[in-house]
Scaffold this motif. Structure first.
Motif, mmCIF file in Angstrom:
data_model
loop_
_atom_site.group_PDB
_atom_site.id
_atom_site.type_symbol
_atom_site.label_atom_id
_atom_site.label_comp_id
_atom_site.label_asym_id
_atom_site.label_seq_id
_atom_site.Cartn_x
_atom_site.Cartn_y
_atom_site.Cartn_z
ATOM 1 N N THR A 195 6.007 -8.156 -6.908
ATOM 2 C CA THR A 195 7.388 -8.261 -7.392
ATOM 3 C C THR A 195 7.679 -7.117 -8.359
ATOM 4 O O THR A 195 6.893 -6.879 -9.279
ATOM 5 C CB THR A 195 7.602 -9.602 -8.133
ATOM 6 O OG1 THR A 195 7.180 -10.682 -7.287
ATOM 7 C CG2 THR A 195 9.060 -9.795 -8.505
ATOM 8 N N PRO A 196 8.798 -6.412 -8.166
ATOM 9 C CA PRO A 196 9.117 -5.299 -9.079
ATOM 10 C C PRO A 196 9.313 -5.776 -10.515
ATOM 11 O O PRO A 196 9.623 -6.944 -10.765
ATOM 12 C CB PRO A 196 10.431 -4.747 -8.511
ATOM 13 C CG PRO A 196 10.508 -5.258 -7.111
ATOM 14 C CD PRO A 196 9.801 -6.579 -7.110
ATOM 15 N N ARG A 197 9.139 -4.862 -11.441
ATOM 16 C CA ARG A 197 9.415 -5.167 -12.844
ATOM 17 C C ARG A 197 10.881 -5.562 -13.017
ATOM 18 O O ARG A 197 11.737 -5.188 -12.216
ATOM 19 C CB ARG A 197 9.115 -3.945 -13.723
ATOM 20 C CG ARG A 197 7.637 -3.624 -13.878
ATOM 21 C CD ARG A 197 7.458 -2.293 -14.582
ATOM 22 N NE ARG A 197 6.069 -2.016 -14.924
ATOM 23 C CZ ARG A 197 5.158 -1.560 -14.086
ATOM 24 N NH1 ARG A 197 5.493 -1.339 -12.819
ATOM 25 N NH2 ARG A 197 3.923 -1.327 -14.485
ATOM 26 N N ALA A 208 1.479 -12.487 -16.113
ATOM 27 C CA ALA A 208 2.612 -11.813 -15.499
ATOM 28 C C ALA A 208 2.208 -10.978 -14.290
ATOM 29 O O ALA A 208 1.034 -10.642 -14.103
ATOM 30 C CB ALA A 208 3.292 -10.924 -16.536
ATOM 31 N N ILE A 209 3.226 -10.642 -13.489
ATOM 32 C CA ILE A 209 3.047 -9.815 -12.293
ATOM 33 C C ILE A 209 4.073 -8.691 -12.316
ATOM 34 O O ILE A 209 5.237 -8.906 -12.662
ATOM 35 C CB ILE A 209 3.231 -10.651 -11.009
ATOM 36 C CG1 ILE A 209 2.071 -11.637 -10.834
ATOM 37 C CG2 ILE A 209 3.346 -9.757 -9.775
ATOM 38 C CD1 ILE A 209 2.259 -12.610 -9.682
ATOM 39 N N ALA A 210 3.632 -7.489 -11.935
ATOM 40 C CA ALA A 210 4.533 -6.351 -11.744
ATOM 41 C C ALA A 210 4.018 -5.564 -10.551
ATOM 42 O O ALA A 210 2.891 -5.064 -10.572
ATOM 43 C CB ALA A 210 4.588 -5.467 -12.982
ATOM 44 N N ASP A 211 4.848 -5.487 -9.500
ATOM 45 C CA ASP A 211 4.407 -4.873 -8.248
ATOM 46 C C ASP A 211 3.138 -5.597 -7.776
ATOM 47 O O ASP A 211 3.147 -6.799 -7.662
ATOM 48 C CB ASP A 211 4.210 -3.368 -8.430
ATOM 49 C CG ASP A 211 5.515 -2.696 -8.862
ATOM 50 O OD1 ASP A 211 6.554 -2.973 -8.240
ATOM 51 O OD2 ASP A 211 5.491 -1.921 -9.835
ATOM 52 N N ARG A 212 2.037 -4.878 -7.567
ATOM 53 C CA ARG A 212 0.812 -5.558 -7.115
ATOM 54 C C ARG A 212 -0.217 -5.685 -8.237
ATOM 55 O O ARG A 212 -1.401 -5.904 -7.995
ATOM 56 C CB ARG A 212 0.205 -4.837 -5.909
ATOM 57 C CG ARG A 212 1.072 -4.933 -4.655
ATOM 58 C CD ARG A 212 0.279 -4.661 -3.407
ATOM 59 N NE ARG A 212 -0.748 -5.672 -3.194
ATOM 60 C CZ ARG A 212 -1.720 -5.550 -2.287
ATOM 61 N NH1 ARG A 212 -1.802 -4.464 -1.537
ATOM 62 N NH2 ARG A 212 -2.625 -6.507 -2.140
ATOM 63 N N GLN A 213 0.274 -5.564 -9.465
ATOM 64 C CA GLN A 213 -0.604 -5.734 -10.619
ATOM 65 C C GLN A 213 -0.315 -7.062 -11.315
ATOM 66 O O GLN A 213 0.777 -7.607 -11.216
ATOM 67 C CB GLN A 213 -0.389 -4.600 -11.620
ATOM 68 C CG GLN A 213 -0.694 -3.221 -11.058
ATOM 69 C CD GLN A 213 -0.394 -2.140 -12.067
ATOM 70 O OE1 GLN A 213 -1.297 -1.514 -12.605
ATOM 71 N NE2 GLN A 213 0.875 -1.918 -12.335
#
Length: 224
Positions: A147-149, A163-168
């Protein structure tokens, strides 16, 4: 490997033009070897996805010597001898604790419970520490969870937010602003400024998330 001067008392080594587990393993192995060989001429080492920053004491060594030590460390390092410790981090998942989990679930066409299951299904690697002390960049989440920032970062993200940002994915070690998507809370203390080793997680470590309920979260020292 490409080595460049990064300042009057630092050099940076680029191991590849892309990040991967294999490349990062080489970074960590070289970092460990260099830490042993440089002695008190070494000020700090900053490993990352595909690079290693070496900060040295200019009164005890110089750029050319550090460049050679880097090359020697790279050539002599053995990734098979690098032991990555496994750390389990408990997580209290849910919209009440991670307000973006509902949107991630809807976008992926799955339930919130399945988001939690997928997030726990992967053994993550610590690729870098940055943004804030103890903030570990972990990869990679399942593609369904990518999921994008946020377009507009939150002014306040609570300590322990998962938390999730992109594939991190990551855990916020302290309260701070942030633009990642929140899916839960982790009660584990990730940084202790008073300890000899303030950060409990280092680059190259393996991370697994384990779901807990609210009572377990509170018993582990979590705050709501």
């Amino acid at each position: 490997m490409r080595i460049e001067d990064a300042g009057e008392n630092s050099v940076i080594a680029w191991f590849a033009d892309h990040a991967s587990i294999e490349v990062n393993e080489g970074v960590v192995a070289t970092c460990n070897s260099l830490e042993q060989s440089m002695g008190d001429a070494l000020v700090d080492l900053v490993p990352s996805y595909a690079s290693l920053l070496v900060i040295f004491d200019p009164f005890k060594t110089h750029h050319e010597e550090v460049r050679q030590r880097l090359l020697d460390a790279f050539e002599s390092s053995n990734t098979s001898k690098t032991i990555a410790k496994l750390i389990e981090l408990p997580v209290l998942y849910g919209e009440a604790f991670g307000p973006d989990i509902t949107r991630i679930a809807e976008n992926a066409g799955i339930t919130e419970a399945q988001v939690a299951e997928l997030h726990q299904s992967v053994e993550y690697r610590v690729y870098a520490i940055g943004f804030a002390p103890g903030f570990a960049y972990l990869g990679e989440v399942d593609t369904k969870l990518a999921t994008p920032r946020l377009e507009t970062p939150r002014q306040i993200v609570p300590k322990g937010a998962v938390a999730i940002a992109d594939r991190q994915t990551a855990v916020y070690p302290s309260q701070s602003p942030g633009g990642w998507n929140l899916i839960g809370l982790c009660p584990t203390r990730l940084i202790d400024p008073t300890a000899k080793s303030p950060m409990s997680i280092t680059v190259g470590d393996r991370i697994r998330f384990v779901e807990i309920d609210e009572s377990q979260y509170l018993s582990l020292g979590g705050e709501l």
